[in-house]
Enzyme design. Structure first.
Site, PDB file in Angstrom:
ATOM      1  N   THR A 383       0.942  -1.313   0.156  1.00 26.16           N
ATOM      2  CA  THR A 383      -0.092  -0.054  -0.049  1.00 26.16           C
ATOM      3  C   THR A 383       0.922   1.250   0.043  1.00 26.16           C
ATOM      4  O   THR A 383       2.170   1.124   0.222  1.00 26.16           O
ATOM      5  CB  THR A 383      -0.801  -0.005   1.286  1.00 26.16           C
ATOM      6  OG1 THR A 383      -1.593  -1.431   1.122  1.00 26.16           O
ATOM      7  CG2 THR A 383      -1.904   1.160   1.390  1.00 26.16           C
ATOM      8  N   THR A 401      -3.999   1.313  -2.788  1.00 28.65           N
ATOM      9  CA  THR A 401      -3.381  -0.031  -2.668  1.00 28.65           C
ATOM     10  C   THR A 401      -3.711  -1.092  -3.745  1.00 28.65           C
ATOM     11  O   THR A 401      -4.673  -0.574  -4.297  1.00 28.65           O
ATOM     12  CB  THR A 401      -3.938  -0.711  -1.438  1.00 28.65           C
ATOM     13  OG1 THR A 401      -3.157  -1.787  -1.006  1.00 28.65           O
ATOM     14  CG2 THR A 401      -5.052  -0.975  -1.372  1.00 28.65           C
ATOM     15  N   SER A 442     -10.931  -2.706   5.548  1.00 32.92           N
ATOM     16  CA  SER A 442      -9.530  -2.270   5.165  1.00 32.92           C
ATOM     17  C   SER A 442      -8.759  -1.482   6.409  1.00 32.92           C
ATOM     18  O   SER A 442      -9.655  -0.993   7.313  1.00 32.92           O
ATOM     19  CB  SER A 442      -9.906  -1.054   4.252  1.00 32.92           C
ATOM     20  OG  SER A 442      -8.513  -0.460   4.010  1.00 32.92           O
TER      21      SER A 442
END
Length: 596
Positions: A383, A401, A442
């Site tokens: 990321t 990402t 996330s």
């Protein structure tokens, strides 16, 4: 409206004086434009847009286009992102959710083998079904349509030129090409990075990407349809449906993707109001961690004090226990956002911090919590994060990402496809189980900080999978509580405490700190924490104090805001990481060496 009520509740607490006073006081920023990114070419592409009078939204498009080329191990147009926007005119914060979605044909058991057991991660990540419907491009186009100042077609020139002419492979990219990742065996990875004479590219080699240059030309002229419809969309579907582990993704899945505008989750931390993305992001967990730390005496300590790191580790474990149990896509599961940051609930959780680390803490029961279910999500760390501030005072804080290193290892039109579906739990059940159309949980938490008058006071975010929350919180403690310059704050060693694992940069902590943590039950071992990617800015004395993670190859660029009468190339000051010697001279605490 649920999240809006959370914001209003916390704003009331903030406005009525519930926040403590600290040494770092935010002040109104001077009109400077700035870009912080993990690669100098990306930072320069963003600054070039700002010098032309572009907005932070315009510059974000240029930065992402370049990162997709020069940092393909981390992010790209084949992935997803969260973008937190601060509006300099209205002083409001908006979150744009560009998280990938599961195809309509996705099923809860898609990552189980014939015997009902979870697939090995290395096998799952290379499968076609690892890829979710990409969201970064659609989200950026959505933001640009509302916040842009320059034509969309003018924002890709630098990335297209570098893709066509080539760029020099950096040491960090070369390190990943010599690592031990499943993607390095993927045919597309080996073909793209092939070195004449055999093997993969090395640092100093030159890499051109004419296929990506061609895609960017079409993206500039056609807009997001260049990815979500037409020839590129057909190639994406063909590539992910191919074996092994072919996906159920269709052209309709791509054409139907929509980004989401969300209300941020906001909470007080010292003199600031911190705003971050709500679920499916873990911003509420980061705010909970800051609120837990605020109920300790960590601010009275410093980086040389092992008790400060002990408090940080124990608060982190409590936060992760709650985050892992409750956070998921709010369209599919009930997430007790208000309950997780309810002051009384947080105070009760903080009282669980003792004098010695014990067994892994269990999740609590915040107000409004549903019946909890076990979660077994894995979350790798490919990321990147960047920050842009424009002449109008608008700020973008964006984490983006492709999930793992080089995503799924599958490439289309010069960019890698994400493996974001492996961010779901492989086991059915729990808040983060796979479902058609669902967005996986996330840890990306691009945040902004406001002062008491809602003026911009800072922004920060990181790469690092589930360790993002620890990286960002550590950096905020160092910059706010310990009043370190942002560059020094980011350079402090990382400690990631989750469940029974205590991992971090053992060799970068003073030996006395490591020994004292062991006496408190924390046996720190190498592991997660070795490769963070924190980028941050904070307003000090009316100026931008920016920093990039010295573990990466980033750059901070700050320049006077261009005037309407003279929008031209303006010299910018490039902030580089201080040398270890300079840091020792400047810091009252212990010395830490750069990872470079």
């Amino acid at each position: 409206m649920h999240h809006l009520r959370v914001v209003l509740m916390l704003l009331f607490a903030f406005a009525t004086g519930s926040c403590a006073t600290v040494a770092t006081r935010p002040e109104a920023p001077a009109r400077e434009v700035f870009v912080v990114a993990a690669n100098p070419l990306a930072a320069e592409a963003g600054m070039a847009v700002l010098r032309r009078g572009g907005s932070a939204a315009d510059a974000a498009v240029a930065v992402q286009a370049m990162l997709s080329l020069v940092e393909p191990q981390s992010s790209g147009v084949g992935g997803g992102a969260f973008l937190t926007w601060y509006d300099g005119a209205t002083r409001q914060v908006t979150v744009y959710d560009g998280r990938e979605t599961a195809p309509a044909g996705a099923t809860p058991d898609m990552f189980l083998d014939d015997g009902g057991r979870p697939l090995p991660f290395g096998q799952a990540v290379l499968s076609g079904r690892a890829t979710g419907v990409p969201g970064a491009v659609a989200m950026l186009a959505h933001v640009h349509a509302r916040r842009g100042a320059l034509p969309w077609s003018s924002l890709f020139d630098d990335a297209e030129r570098v893709a066509r002419d080539g760029f020099v492979v950096t040491p960090r990219l070369a390190r990943f090409l010599s690592g031990d990742f499943p993607q390095l065996q993927a045919p597309d990875v080996r073909e793209y990075f092939a070195r004449p004479g055999g093997g993969l590219l090395r640092a100093g080699d030159r890499l051109a990407n004419p296929a990506y240059a061609g895609f960017l030309r079409r993206l500039a002229s056609q807009g997001p349809d260049a990815l979500y419809r037409g020839e590129t969309a057909r190639r994406i579907v063909d590539r992910v449906r191919a074996g092994p582990g072919g996906s159920a993704m269709t052209l309709a899945d791509l054409a139907g993707y929509r980004p989401i505008e969300r209300e941020p989750v906001c909470g007080p931390y010292r003199a600031f109001l911190v705003c971050a993305p709500p679920p499916p992001s873990s911003g509420v967990a980061l705010i909970q961690l800051l609120m837990l730390l605020e109920r300790t005496d960590i601010a009275d300590r410093g980086p040389a004090d092992p008790q400060a790191w002990f408090l940080f580790a124990e608060a982190s474990r409590l936060m992760y226990a709650d985050r892992d149990r409750y956070v998921g896509d709010p369209a599919f599961v009930t997430v007790p956002v208000a309950g997780l940051i309810d002051p009384a609930y947080v105070a009760g959780r903080a009282r669980l911090i003792g004098s010695r680390a014990g067994p892994p803490p269990t999740a609590g029961t915040p107000p409004g919590a549903p019946t909890p279910a076990a979660d077994r999500t894995l979350e790798p760390a490919g990321t990147t994060h960047f920050i842009v501030g424009d002449a109008a005072g608008n700020v973008v804080s964006m984490t983006t990402t492709v999930e793992s290193i080089f995503g799924s290892g599958r490439m289309v039109d010069g960019f890698f496809l994400n493996n974001q579906m492996t961010d779901f739990s492989f086991t059915p059940g729990g808040p983060n189980a796979v479902a058609a159309g669902k967005r996986p949980r996330s840890s990306m938490t691009p945040l902004v900080m406001l002062d008491g008058d809602r003026r911009f006071a800072g922004a920060i975010g990181s790469a690092g999978g589930n360790a993002i929350l620890a990286y960002v919180a550590k950096s905020l403690v160092a910059a706010v509580d310990w009043d370190l310059p942002m560059q020094q704050a980011l350079a402090l060693p990382n400690l990631v405490a989750r469940g029974a694992a205590f991992q971090g940069e053992v060799d970068r902590f003073p030996p006395a700190v490591v020994a004292a943590l062991a006496q408190r039950g924390i046996m720190l071992r190498p592991g997660q924490g070795e490769d963070s990617g924190v980028h941050g800015v904070i307003v000090r004395d009316g100026r931008i104090d920016g920093g990039y993670d010295p573990r990466r190859e980033g750059r901070v660029l700050v320049a006077p805001a261009p005037t309407r009468s003279a929008i031209r190339a303006t010299p910018s000051r490039s902030i580089r990481a201080a040398s270890p010697a300079a840091m020792r001279r400047a810091s009252p605490g212990p010395s830490y060496t750069s990872a470079e």
